[in-house]
Scaffold this motif. Sequence first.
Motif, PDB file in Angstrom:
ATOM      1  N   ASN A  26       0.869  -1.175   0.000  1.00  0.00           N
ATOM      2  CA  ASN A  26       0.000   0.000   0.000  1.00  0.00           C
ATOM      3  C   ASN A  26       0.905   1.223   0.000  1.00  0.00           C
ATOM      4  O   ASN A  26       1.790   1.336   0.847  1.00  0.00           O
ATOM      5  CB  ASN A  26      -0.892  -0.004   1.236  1.00  0.00           C
ATOM      6  CG  ASN A  26      -1.839  -1.193   1.203  1.00  0.00           C
ATOM      7  OD1 ASN A  26      -2.201  -1.684   0.128  1.00  0.00           O
ATOM      8  ND2 ASN A  26      -2.211  -1.672   2.368  1.00  0.00           N
ATOM      9  N   TYR A  45     -12.048  -3.837  -0.987  1.00  0.00           N
ATOM     10  CA  TYR A  45     -10.859  -4.559  -1.440  1.00  0.00           C
ATOM     11  C   TYR A  45     -11.270  -5.697  -2.368  1.00  0.00           C
ATOM     12  O   TYR A  45     -10.681  -5.919  -3.438  1.00  0.00           O
ATOM     13  CB  TYR A  45     -10.179  -5.082  -0.171  1.00  0.00           C
ATOM     14  CG  TYR A  45      -8.871  -5.808  -0.308  1.00  0.00           C
ATOM     15  CD1 TYR A  45      -7.847  -5.326  -1.131  1.00  0.00           C
ATOM     16  CD2 TYR A  45      -8.626  -6.980   0.430  1.00  0.00           C
ATOM     17  CE1 TYR A  45      -6.627  -5.989  -1.209  1.00  0.00           C
ATOM     18  CE2 TYR A  45      -7.413  -7.643   0.360  1.00  0.00           C
ATOM     19  CZ  TYR A  45      -6.417  -7.154  -0.457  1.00  0.00           C
ATOM     20  OH  TYR A  45      -5.225  -7.823  -0.527  1.00  0.00           O
ATOM     21  N   ASP A  55     -10.524  -6.743  -6.333  1.00  0.00           N
ATOM     22  CA  ASP A  55      -9.925  -8.038  -6.671  1.00  0.00           C
ATOM     23  C   ASP A  55     -10.772  -8.807  -7.683  1.00  0.00           C
ATOM     24  O   ASP A  55     -10.229  -9.521  -8.531  1.00  0.00           O
ATOM     25  CB  ASP A  55      -9.697  -8.867  -5.399  1.00  0.00           C
ATOM     26  CG  ASP A  55      -8.236  -8.791  -4.935  1.00  0.00           C
ATOM     27  OD1 ASP A  55      -7.355  -8.616  -5.791  1.00  0.00           O
ATOM     28  OD2 ASP A  55      -7.984  -8.912  -3.721  1.00  0.00           O
TER      29      ASP A  55
HETATM   30  N1  ARG Z   1      -2.074  -4.246  -0.868  1.00  0.00           N
HETATM   31  C1  ARG Z   1      -2.442  -5.426  -0.144  1.00  0.00           C
HETATM   32  C2  ARG Z   1      -1.861  -5.365   1.258  1.00  0.00           C
HETATM   33  O1  ARG Z   1      -0.875  -4.686   1.478  1.00  0.00           O
HETATM   34  C3  ARG Z   1      -1.961  -6.693  -0.800  1.00  0.00           C
HETATM   35  C4  ARG Z   1      -2.536  -6.946  -2.157  1.00  0.00           C
HETATM   36  C5  ARG Z   1      -2.358  -8.355  -2.587  1.00  0.00           C
HETATM   37  N2  ARG Z   1      -2.930  -8.624  -3.889  1.00  0.00           N
HETATM   38  C6  ARG Z   1      -4.238  -8.716  -4.153  1.00  0.00           C
HETATM   39  N3  ARG Z   1      -4.616  -8.896  -5.398  1.00  0.00           N
HETATM   40  N4  ARG Z   1      -5.148  -8.639  -3.207  1.00  0.00           N
HETATM   41  O2  ARG Z   1      -2.387  -6.023   2.135  1.00  0.00           O
END
Ligand code: ARG
Length: 584
Positions: free
Chosen positions: A125, A325, A329
């Motif tokens: 992130n 989220y 996805d």
């Molecule tokens: N940005 C997310 C985190 O830091 C992880 C993402 C992993 N990939 C996905 N396609 N959800 O927790």
Amino acid sequence: MNTPRQELEARVAAAVHRLFSPAPPAPYVRPCPDLRHGDFQTNAALVLAKEAKANPRDLAAKLAAALALADLADQPDIAGPGFLNFRLKPAYLAQQISLRATDSRLGLPAVANPETFVIDYSSPNIAKEMHVGHLRSSVLGDALARLYRFLGHTVITDNHIGDWGTGFGMILFGYKRDGDPEKLRQDPFGHLESIYRRVQEEAKADESIREAAKRELVLLQQGDAANLELWNRFLKYSLEALDTIYRRLGVKFDHTLGESFYNDALPGVVADLLKLGLARESEGAVAIFSDGKLPPKDDPFLVSRDGKYDDNPLLVRKSDGGYNYATTDLATIRYRHDHFHAKRVLYIVDGRQQMHFRQLFAAARRWGYGAMDLEHVWFGAILGADKKPIKTREGGDVKLKALLAEAEERAGKIIAEKRPELPEAERAALGRVVGLGALKYADLAQNRNLDYVFSWEKLLAFDGNTAPYVQNAYVRIRSLFRKAGLEQAPVAEVALTEPAELALAAKLLDFADSVHLAASEYRPHYLCLYLFELATLFHKFYEACPVLTAAAPVRDSRLVLCDLTARTLRLGLDLLGIEVVEQM
Ligand code: ARG
């Protein structure tokens, strides 16, 4: 080119086919648990005897008699309740070593049916600085990408960065109030993270700050010019900072399609899910619920509470209209299917997200993506000496940048002690390769599902299952060749007689088995273990068998063995994303 294990498996299968009709499932050959009894073993007779209700030792004898092995192994021993133990013949080992000595792929052909993979890894992130937790995803993902590419698959790597979402409301609000463009440019993660922390803290106590942050987010999502301009700037500097780390780590991505990339697709995803009846409204939000088709204990949309099952829905639209989220996805799965034609997607993500991915994959199947193979390749935590997730002395996250610097510096010091005569610049270059290699290897050498305790002493040790140990075996061979005034081995007949020589040769032939195992289970630690054992057997061989001082035919044969060992170590490390050095 078959490995000895594959070859034995084929021979056992042929014999089983001759003895039984209809043919039973393919037998299985594995390394002998105790090498004193043989190199490989099969339990085929035990499995078949159960089916045929026959005596397993009798069946083992029948199977042994039906096997055609003369060119390969001695007549097998029947062991225990009905195992067959095989010992490879020295002439077969020598012939197989010769074949690999002239093969640039070291006996590992590309697969016949390549698939298209997307590997989703690192994926930080971006409002927060990368910390030690991102090491595992970055290093594991990179190793898996290298392994699958080498096997001949089409691999598309994608850094699914978190560059959108609720955090940005707080950041926009905080930056407008007390941001500093110069600080943003110099240390984007540090600056944004401190702003984010401050606002988050204030928002806990102050409703009006929460509201203000929400307004900024809504403005951003509606395309407000000022907020978009700021966000673009945050993104640009953050990506540059990420890039510096990736370059240093030697990790690359084909794409960096972050969450924002899918923003415009989200309303359509939810509309589609509603239309298909996969999602429904509930208390103002939209969510996917159980369809009742799975046994409750396997259904990720149910949770068991006090002996009964409650709904455990997957949210795809919040009551305030924002998306989740999971919505992103789902849009990402559709994109990877339509655009990349991905057959398999690997998500290299922390084990704490297991529930998210179980729900996501189940939702994707119901949405029509059941033919795609979606895998959550999850990993455990990196622990400090106190067995708790590792922290700095001040209790903060260990920044990845600082970790990389410390690895290089510590390795540099060790090199300086070992090789004080080397020029400073050369020592620094060695320190970089050894330090980063050690750090990556320490992570990859662990079964990824386990937590592991981080220790500089252990990972930089020159003996044990470490990168320096494996790199050092390579260095020893290279210095042998320098001493001999040779760049590579002569073309020579291979003859193997000494036990240490035979053991090293047999190990060399197992390389492809370990690569296939590491790839198919998404567990590079199998390859680490192999390289560690190979390096160990090389050191034993080197102590027991003179090379340069041996008489001509033996010397040349041993040089071939040494050269193949060096190339196997180098290729193996390369598949893990680790470099070698020519001296250290
Ligand atoms: N940005 C997310 C985190 O830091 C992880 C993402 C992993 N990939 C996905 N396609 N959800 O927790």
